[in-house]
Design a protein around this motif. Structure first.
Motif, PDB file in Angstrom:
ATOM      1  N   PRO A 243       0.791  -1.234   0.000  1.00 41.92           N
ATOM      2  CA  PRO A 243       0.000   0.000   0.000  1.00 41.92           C
ATOM      3  C   PRO A 243       0.819   1.277   0.000  1.00 41.92           C
ATOM      4  CG  PRO A 243       0.158  -0.814   2.235  1.00 41.92           C
ATOM      5  CD  PRO A 243       0.873  -1.832   1.359  1.00 41.92           C
ATOM      6  N   TYR A 244       2.160   1.164  -0.039  1.00 39.66           N
ATOM      7  CA  TYR A 244       3.019   2.342   0.143  1.00 39.66           C
ATOM      8  C   TYR A 244       2.680   3.471  -0.826  1.00 39.66           C
ATOM      9  CZ  TYR A 244       7.238   5.228   0.195  1.00 39.66           C
ATOM     10  OH  TYR A 244       8.103   6.291   0.257  1.00 39.66           O
ATOM     11  N   TYR A 245       2.577   3.171  -2.124  1.00 37.54           N
ATOM     12  CA  TYR A 245       2.296   4.208  -3.118  1.00 37.54           C
ATOM     13  C   TYR A 245       0.989   4.922  -2.792  1.00 37.54           C
ATOM     14  CZ  TYR A 245       1.103   6.252  -7.668  1.00 37.54           C
ATOM     15  OH  TYR A 245       0.736   7.116  -8.670  1.00 37.54           O
ATOM     16  N   CYS A 246      -0.031   4.161  -2.435  1.00 36.25           N
ATOM     17  CA  CYS A 246      -1.334   4.758  -2.111  1.00 36.25           C
ATOM     18  C   CYS A 246      -1.242   5.605  -0.845  1.00 36.25           C
ATOM     19  CB  CYS A 246      -2.382   3.668  -1.944  1.00 36.25           C
ATOM     20  SG  CYS A 246      -2.647   2.679  -3.429  1.00 36.25           S
ATOM     21  N   HIS A 247      -0.498   5.136   0.154  1.00 33.30           N
ATOM     22  CA  HIS A 247      -0.319   5.914   1.380  1.00 33.30           C
ATOM     23  C   HIS A 247       0.370   7.244   1.090  1.00 33.30           C
ATOM     24  CE1 HIS A 247      -0.670   2.386   4.487  1.00 33.30           C
ATOM     25  NE2 HIS A 247      -1.767   2.560   3.762  1.00 33.30           N
ATOM     26  N   CYS A 248       1.343   7.219   0.176  1.00 29.55           N
ATOM     27  CA  CYS A 248       2.050   8.455  -0.182  1.00 29.55           C
ATOM     28  C   CYS A 248       1.098   9.434  -0.858  1.00 29.55           C
ATOM     29  CB  CYS A 248       3.232   8.147  -1.094  1.00 29.55           C
ATOM     30  SG  CYS A 248       4.552   7.194  -0.314  1.00 29.55           S
ATOM     31  N   ARG A 249       0.324   8.948  -1.798  1.00 34.36           N
ATOM     32  CA  ARG A 249      -0.633   9.800  -2.483  1.00 34.36           C
ATOM     33  C   ARG A 249      -1.642  10.395  -1.495  1.00 34.36           C
ATOM     34  NH1 ARG A 249       0.358  11.715  -7.635  1.00 34.36           N
ATOM     35  NH2 ARG A 249       1.375  10.103  -8.873  1.00 34.36           N
ATOM     36  N   GLN A 250      -2.101   9.584  -0.560  1.00 37.50           N
ATOM     37  CA  GLN A 250      -3.064  10.065   0.422  1.00 37.50           C
ATOM     38  C   GLN A 250      -2.428  11.086   1.358  1.00 37.50           C
ATOM     39  OE1 GLN A 250      -5.718   7.017   2.257  1.00 37.50           O
ATOM     40  NE2 GLN A 250      -4.757   5.604   0.814  1.00 37.50           N
ATOM     41  N   THR A 251      -1.155  10.898   1.688  1.00 38.20           N
ATOM     42  CA  THR A 251      -0.464  11.869   2.537  1.00 38.20           C
ATOM     43  C   THR A 251      -0.440  13.234   1.868  1.00 38.20           C
ATOM     44  OG1 THR A 251       0.952  10.128   3.457  1.00 38.20           O
ATOM     45  CG2 THR A 251       1.681  12.408   3.755  1.00 38.20           C
TER      46      THR A 251
END
Length: 361
Positions: A243-251
């Motif tokens: 989920p790292y990429y999605c977490h970055c986008r959400q941040t």
């Protein structure tokens, strides 16, 4: 407030030790039951010379969470080709940012400061019932040595706190893996909890947005674009469920909301690509040059995935990425430092720790 229900099983012979009730007279004394909190960061070489750098890079790049190619293929390439030259290049990068006064990397210095400040707060509230320490996934102090030290001091329950706001298998997961490896070797395992991703935590977002406001207020020329640069990962990690990429986008989106920025004033990019395969993008070094060519002469760069300034921020962003922007026609480059040991960051770490310690204290 009692530390634990089970602490009544020991009769205190001294402030820190006790003898089990009804135990034989020759039974060894035991430390008082405590809770441990361990801050965990990526790691650092012990020095910048070739041998130190090779040892550190070999440990890091041999981690299957970081490079998951078959060992029969990867290890000969790593040991015979990559590590023949890479330690010289990495050593030069570390020397450019090295803390000469303490003879250590900035990451080590800052993580120690974060630990000391968090310890002051928790010890003020809970006294000697809490032990706060830190470790590195690669290098020293090692995860194994710190967990064993805390257990020897009486920590029967340990909160393991990877300092990665966004979950990633090459960061959060490998840090937890290393803690579990230590547990596998212990006769008496402490109870352990791991801190989950905290990119949505209000205290973290407040500290992050405050750091941007302060940097903008101090800038001689207001940045036109805020580039949120995260450490990159191969694109297949995203395809495999990381989920790292999605977490970055959400941040970035949550930061944008707090700062009330229009869409064109903030972007998400990724840095530190390694190897030939496709990584998530856009690449920071390429995107900042494009922004300059598009006429954006004043930008700011922040690294929300890093809890402490390190070689990726102090050398890669402030030197390589800054140069790419200026050489493409940019005029002012504002770097927003990592949260490091800012007061509001320590407040966030404390809030997250207390949330995860619920029921233990």
């Amino acid at each position: 407030m009692a530390a634990f229900e089970h602490s009544s099983d020991a009769e205190q012979d001294s402030p820190g030790e006790g003898r089990l009730r009804h135990a034989p007279a020759d039974h060894p004394s035991l430390p008082r039951a405590k809770v441990g909190v361990v801050l965990v960061n990526l790691g650092t070489p012990d020095a910048t010379d070739y041998r130190s750098m090779r040892r550190y890079l070999s440990e890091f790049l041999s981690d299957r969470r970081v490079v998951d190619h078959p060992r029969w293929l990867w290890q000969p390439l790593l040991q015979l080709v990559i590590l023949a030259r890479r330690p010289f290049v990495s050593g030069e990068a570390y020397r450019s940012i090295w803390n000469e006064e303490l003879d250590e990397s900035p990451l080590l210095t800052i993580t120690r400061q974060q630990t000391a400040r968090l310890a002051e707060r928790l010890e003020a509230a809970y006294g000697d019932r809490v032990e706060v320490d830190f470790c590195m996934r690669y290098g020293n102090p090692s995860t194994d040595s710190v967990l064993r030290r805390l257990q020897a001091r009486g920590c029967e329950r340990i909160l393991f706190f990877p300092l990665y706001p966004q979950y990633g298998s090459p960061t959060t997961a490998t840090a937890n893996d290393q803690a579990f490896r230590t547990l596998m070797r212990l006769k008496w395992q402490p109870a352990i909890r791991t801190v989950p991703a905290y990119y949505r935590h209000p205290s973290y977002l407040e500290a992050l947005s405050a750091s941007v406001r302060e940097a903008y207020d101090a800038a001689e020329t207001a940045p036109e674009v805020l580039v949120a640069s995260y450490h990159g990962v191969p694109k297949r990690y995203l395809d495999q469920g990381d989920p790292y990429y999605c977490h970055c986008r959400q941040t970035t989106r949550l930061l944008q909301e707090r700062l009330e920025m229009p869409d064109e004033a903030i972007e998400t990019t990724f840095q530190s690509k390694f190897g030939p395969e496709e990584w998530v993008g856009p690449a920071t070094v390429e995107r900042v040059a494009e922004l300059a060519r598009e006429g954006r002469r004043h930008i700011a760069v922040i690294s929300p995935a890093f809890s402490a300034d390190c070689v990726e921020t102090l050398e890669e962003i402030q030197q390589e990425i800054r140069d790419a922007f200026l050489e493409a026609g940019g005029e002012t480059f504002t770097y927003v430092p990592c949260l490091n040991d800012r007061e509001d960051h320590v407040t966030a770490l404390e809030a997250i720790a207390l949330q995860e310690l619920s029921g233990w204290l």
